[in-house]
Design a protein around this motif. Structure first.
Motif, PDB file in Angstrom:
ATOM      1  N   THR A   1      -3.865   0.190   6.602  1.00  0.00           N
ATOM      2  CA  THR A   1      -3.612  -1.252   6.500  1.00  0.00           C
ATOM      3  C   THR A   1      -3.269  -1.897   7.832  1.00  0.00           C
ATOM      4  O   THR A   1      -2.902  -3.068   7.869  1.00  0.00           O
ATOM      5  CB  THR A   1      -2.465  -1.515   5.509  1.00  0.00           C
ATOM      6  OG1 THR A   1      -1.334  -0.705   5.857  1.00  0.00           O
ATOM      7  CG2 THR A   1      -2.887  -1.210   4.090  1.00  0.00           C
TER       8      THR A   1
ATOM      9  N   GLY B   1      -3.635   8.389   0.378  1.00  0.00           N
ATOM     10  CA  GLY B   1      -2.924   7.176   0.775  1.00  0.00           C
ATOM     11  C   GLY B   1      -3.816   6.193   1.502  1.00  0.00           C
ATOM     12  O   GLY B   1      -3.713   4.976   1.306  1.00  0.00           O
TER      13      GLY B   1
ATOM     14  N   ALA C   1      -1.519   5.418   3.828  1.00  0.00           N
ATOM     15  CA  ALA C   1      -1.654   4.007   3.447  1.00  0.00           C
ATOM     16  C   ALA C   1      -1.323   3.090   4.614  1.00  0.00           C
ATOM     17  O   ALA C   1      -1.982   2.057   4.835  1.00  0.00           O
ATOM     18  CB  ALA C   1      -0.736   3.704   2.260  1.00  0.00           C
TER      19      ALA C   1
ATOM     20  N   ALA D   1       0.932   3.977  -2.969  1.00  0.00           N
ATOM     21  CA  ALA D   1       0.579   5.359  -2.653  1.00  0.00           C
ATOM     22  C   ALA D   1       1.694   6.313  -3.086  1.00  0.00           C
ATOM     23  O   ALA D   1       1.427   7.407  -3.600  1.00  0.00           O
ATOM     24  CB  ALA D   1       0.309   5.504  -1.158  1.00  0.00           C
TER      25      ALA D   1
ATOM     26  N   VAL E   1      -5.796   4.145  -0.872  1.00  0.00           N
ATOM     27  CA  VAL E   1      -4.975   3.074  -1.442  1.00  0.00           C
ATOM     28  C   VAL E   1      -4.876   1.916  -0.446  1.00  0.00           C
ATOM     29  O   VAL E   1      -5.015   0.735  -0.815  1.00  0.00           O
ATOM     30  CB  VAL E   1      -3.577   3.599  -1.805  1.00  0.00           C
ATOM     31  CG1 VAL E   1      -2.679   2.451  -2.277  1.00  0.00           C
ATOM     32  CG2 VAL E   1      -3.667   4.672  -2.872  1.00  0.00           C
ATOM     33  N   GLY E   2      -4.647   2.234   0.822  1.00  0.00           N
ATOM     34  CA  GLY E   2      -4.559   1.186   1.847  1.00  0.00           C
ATOM     35  C   GLY E   2      -5.856   0.419   1.997  1.00  0.00           C
ATOM     36  O   GLY E   2      -5.849  -0.816   2.156  1.00  0.00           O
TER      37      GLY E   2
ATOM     38  N   SER F   1      -9.203   5.405   9.159  1.00  0.00           N
ATOM     39  CA  SER F   1      -8.689   6.350   8.163  1.00  0.00           C
ATOM     40  C   SER F   1      -9.461   7.667   8.230  1.00  0.00           C
ATOM     41  O   SER F   1      -8.867   8.752   8.226  1.00  0.00           O
ATOM     42  CB  SER F   1      -8.795   5.748   6.759  1.00  0.00           C
ATOM     43  OG  SER F   1      -7.972   4.612   6.632  1.00  0.00           O
TER      44      SER F   1
ATOM     45  N   ALA G   1       0.824  -1.209   0.000  1.00  0.00           N
ATOM     46  CA  ALA G   1       0.000   0.000   0.000  1.00  0.00           C
ATOM     47  C   ALA G   1       0.860   1.261   0.000  1.00  0.00           C
ATOM     48  O   ALA G   1       0.587   2.219  -0.725  1.00  0.00           O
ATOM     49  CB  ALA G   1      -0.939  -0.002   1.202  1.00  0.00           C
TER      50      ALA G   1
END
Length: 349
Positions: free
Chosen positions: A56, A148, A52, A31, A151-152, A67, A27
């Motif tokens: 995760t 980010g 990211a 990112a 993306v994670g 997040s 991730a």
């Protein structure tokens, strides 16, 4: 080859941090690549892999929640720094910093920010020192962290975590600690010098910690079921694990009742100076029953025959009730101990 593959799979399941590290690495790398295509990210691209990593480190549902909370905390902290800096100016830097830290630390406990509220003072200080209190820095910090994090979250969706093995370890640990304490309490029963209840609790806090870790681990597995197709294959195993955890919780409470009954001085009704106590004839069979319950805990954990140990424990308690020769007040105390132990035995049924 098959044995080696099996060994690797076992290590993978028993140590979920390996998968966590791989997800975070993938991730963060993605990112870092993708953030280059975000306009205006050239000055602070490192906040994207930062987001990211945040996304995760939890379950899929948790990654979305945490997040959003992290980005919210960053924005809140940044806005606090911007407002205070605008109001005080550059001439009282120490006062500005102190006010920013005081307000942001107070806001960090705001319930909507949850466990990620601690990022509020960090973001506030970053905004004040690195971003010079500018509003553009808040947008870059929060926005790139959110990029980010997305993306994670996507990586977590592709390979959603299922921390079933750590939950099994936590349940097994609780079972082991509980069996050990039961045996120790049984050994103390046949000694004339018993510790006070306060001494017992001070020296045996391990069970409370193990139960807390067990509940947290099982709760995390349940949370990981959300939007996790892989988890459907393990739903039966999770149901069994949840039942085991609930049973151990009940047995722990019952053992706590037994320790209270055994170690606390109990007044005799109608006689303020009187104290009901267990005689040696009552202590020994109770101690044997405690050892049988501990044996059942061990047998259950290692797949052994629990029925024979349960039958033996029940026989000890039955014999105690039949032959208990004590006075009325001692009989009441013995019956209370027997009831708690029998309820613990019923938990295995």
């Amino acid at each position: 080859m098959h044995a080696a593959t099996r060994w690797l799979l076992d290590r993978w399941m028993m140590h979920p941090r390996i998968a966590l590290a791989l997800r975070a690495a993938v991730a963060a790398g993605l990112a870092w690549i993708l953030v280059r295509f975000v306009p205006g990210s050239q000055d602070y691209p490192y906040y994207a892999p930062f987001g990211a990593i945040i996304a995760t480190t939890s379950t899929l549902a948790g990654s979305v929640r945490e997040s959003l909370q992290a980005v919210g905390a960053i924005v809140v902290g940044g806005v606090i720094a911007w407002l205070v800096d605008t109001a005080t100016g550059d001439y009282v830097a120490a006062v500005t910093l102190a006010l920013v830290v005081a307000i942001s630390v107070s806001v960090a406990g705001w319930r909507p920010l949850g466990a990620m509220g601690g990022w509020a003072p960090t973001a506030a200080v970053f905004t004040l020192i690195i971003g010079h209190g500018e509003a553009n820095f808040i947008a870059a910090y929060g926005g790139l962290t959110l990029v980010g994090a997305m993306v994670g979250i996507a990586v977590n969706m592709v390979a959603p975590p299922l921390p079933l093995a750590p939950a099994r370890l936590a349940v097994g640990r609780t079972r082991t600690v509980l069996a050990a304490q039961l045996r120790e309490l049984g050994d103390l029963m046949v000694q004339h010098e018993l510790p006070t209840l306060d001494e017992w609790h001070r020296e045996h806090s391990e069970l409370r910690r193990a139960r807390t870790a067990m509940r947290d681990a099982v709760t995390l597995v349940h949370e990981s079921l959300t939007a996790n197709a892989r988890a459907r294959r393990h739903r039966d195993a999770l149901d069994v694990l949840t039942q085991e955890a609930d049973s151990l919780d009940r047995v722990s409470l019952l053992v706590s009742d037994v320790s209270d009954l055994v170690l606390l001085p109990h007044g005799v009704p109608g006689d303020p100076e009187g104290r009901a106590a267990l005689s040696d004839d009552a202590r020994e069979p109770i101690a044997r029953a405690m050892h049988r319950v501990a044996d059942a805990l061990d047998a259950y954990q290692y797949g052994g025959d629990t029925q024979s140990t349960l039958t033996a424990a029940d026989a000890e308690l039955e014999q105690l009730l039949r032959n208990q020769p004590g006075e009325t007040h001692e009989q009441l105390l013995v019956h209370s101990v027997v009831l708690a132990l029998r309820r613990a035995l019923d938990t295995f049924g």
